[in-house]
Design an enzyme around this catalytic site. Structure first.
Site, PDB file in Angstrom:
ATOM      1  CG  HIS A   1      -0.203  -0.089   2.533  1.00 25.91           C
ATOM      2  ND1 HIS A   1       0.286   1.005   3.204  1.00 25.91           N
ATOM      3  CD2 HIS A   1       0.125  -1.160   3.286  1.00 25.91           C
ATOM      4  CE1 HIS A   1       0.864   0.625   4.330  1.00 25.91           C
ATOM      5  NE2 HIS A   1       0.785  -0.706   4.404  1.00 25.91           N
ATOM      6  CG  ASP A   2      -0.390   4.255   1.235  1.00 30.76           C
ATOM      7  OD1 ASP A   2      -1.263   4.975   0.722  1.00 30.76           O
ATOM      8  OD2 ASP A   2      -0.603   3.552   2.243  1.00 30.76           O
TER       9      ASP A   2
ATOM     10  N   GLY B   1       5.109  -0.986   2.753  1.00 30.28           N
ATOM     11  CA  GLY B   1       4.277   0.175   2.483  1.00 30.28           C
ATOM     12  C   GLY B   1       5.046   1.480   2.401  1.00 30.28           C
TER      13      GLY B   1
END
Length: 262
Positions: free
Chosen positions: A121-122, A139
């Site tokens: 994520h991200d 992340g």
């Protein structure tokens, strides 16, 4: 619609360009948009709020747009954006973002992402990168344009890897790697600049020399980062050389985790 295998499942809300190919047993979610010329191999799952550009090729068993592997995630409508011309090989997993960051995971254009890579994520992946087999990105990682990550390497969350950097296989990256730097190890240790890669991308000998001088000031003169930056700012005799050096200095000034050391 393009060539969609009869066993594929495409949700009613999905927006699929006319010539997209979708292989057997693949599943496309209702919030997915897929651009022209993209090929989805068999047994892929693409879901979440995911936007995919043109002329990408996803090989079999990819899992794209899954929810973040973050215990703070509470079902927010976060996104994944993938650009154009990417090759994404078998068993790659790419998750959507979180509201604790910008809320979107991004992969740029013309990236070569090999089998079993995980992009958490991200993460923000630039353009023209090569991410070799089984690289694991935690992340919030930022990867610059033209960076190369060797197979079986792992990168700690929030790390930034600069443009044109090269990470040797089986490395463990726990701090930021400045642009142009090459190295390997657990932990990763810098050993020089990616001179051969820069030549292939059209950097002039004078610009490469400036980058080498910047590297020496940072790593070979026993200076602090602040002291090195003062001297690096003075390098470069023309616009191209100064631009090459500025990429280096801007990265150093923005580093929050600290940079890798020999």
């Amino acid at each position: 619609m393009g060539r969609i295998h009869p066993t594929a499942i495409v949700a009613k809300g999905a927006v699929i360009a006319d010539d997209v190919e979708i292989g057997a047993y693949s599943i496309i979610g209702e919030h997915v948009t897929i651009g022209a010329g993209t090929i989805i191999g068999p047994h892929c799952v693409i879901d979440g709020h995911t936007t995919i550009g043109e002329n990408n090729h996803f090989y079999r068993f990819c899992s794209i747009g899954g929810i973040p592997q973050d215990k703070k995630y509470a079902g927010e409508s976060t996104r994944l954006e993938i650009g154009d011309g990417n090759t994404i090989r078998e068993y790659v997993t790419i998750n959507t973002g979180t509201v604790q960051d910008v809320g979107v995971t991004r992969v740029g254009d013309d990236n070569w992402i090999m089998a079993y890579v995980h992009i958490a994520h991200d993460c923000q992946v630039g353009n023209h990168t090569i991410i070799a087999n089984s690289v694991q990105l935690a992340g919030h990682i930022h990867i610059g344009d033209w960076a190369i990550l060797g197979g079986l390497s792992a990168v700690h969350q929030f790390v930034r890897i600069g443009a044109h950097a090269m990470v040797g296989g089986t490395s463990s990256v726990r701090q930021d790697i400045p642009p142009y730097v090459i190295g390997t190890g657990d932990p990763f240790r810098p050993s020089g600049i990616n001179a051969e890669g820069l030549k292939r991308r059209g950097f002039t000998p004078a610009s490469i020399k400036c980058i080498k001088d910047a590297y020496r000031l940072l790593y070979r003169r026993q200076l602090t980062v602040e002291q090195a930056l003062e001297q690096i700012h003075q390098l470069g005799q023309d616009q191209e050389q100064r631009a090459a050096v500025q990429l280096f200095t801007t990265f150093l000034a923005q580093s929050n985790r600290g940079i890798v050391r020999p």
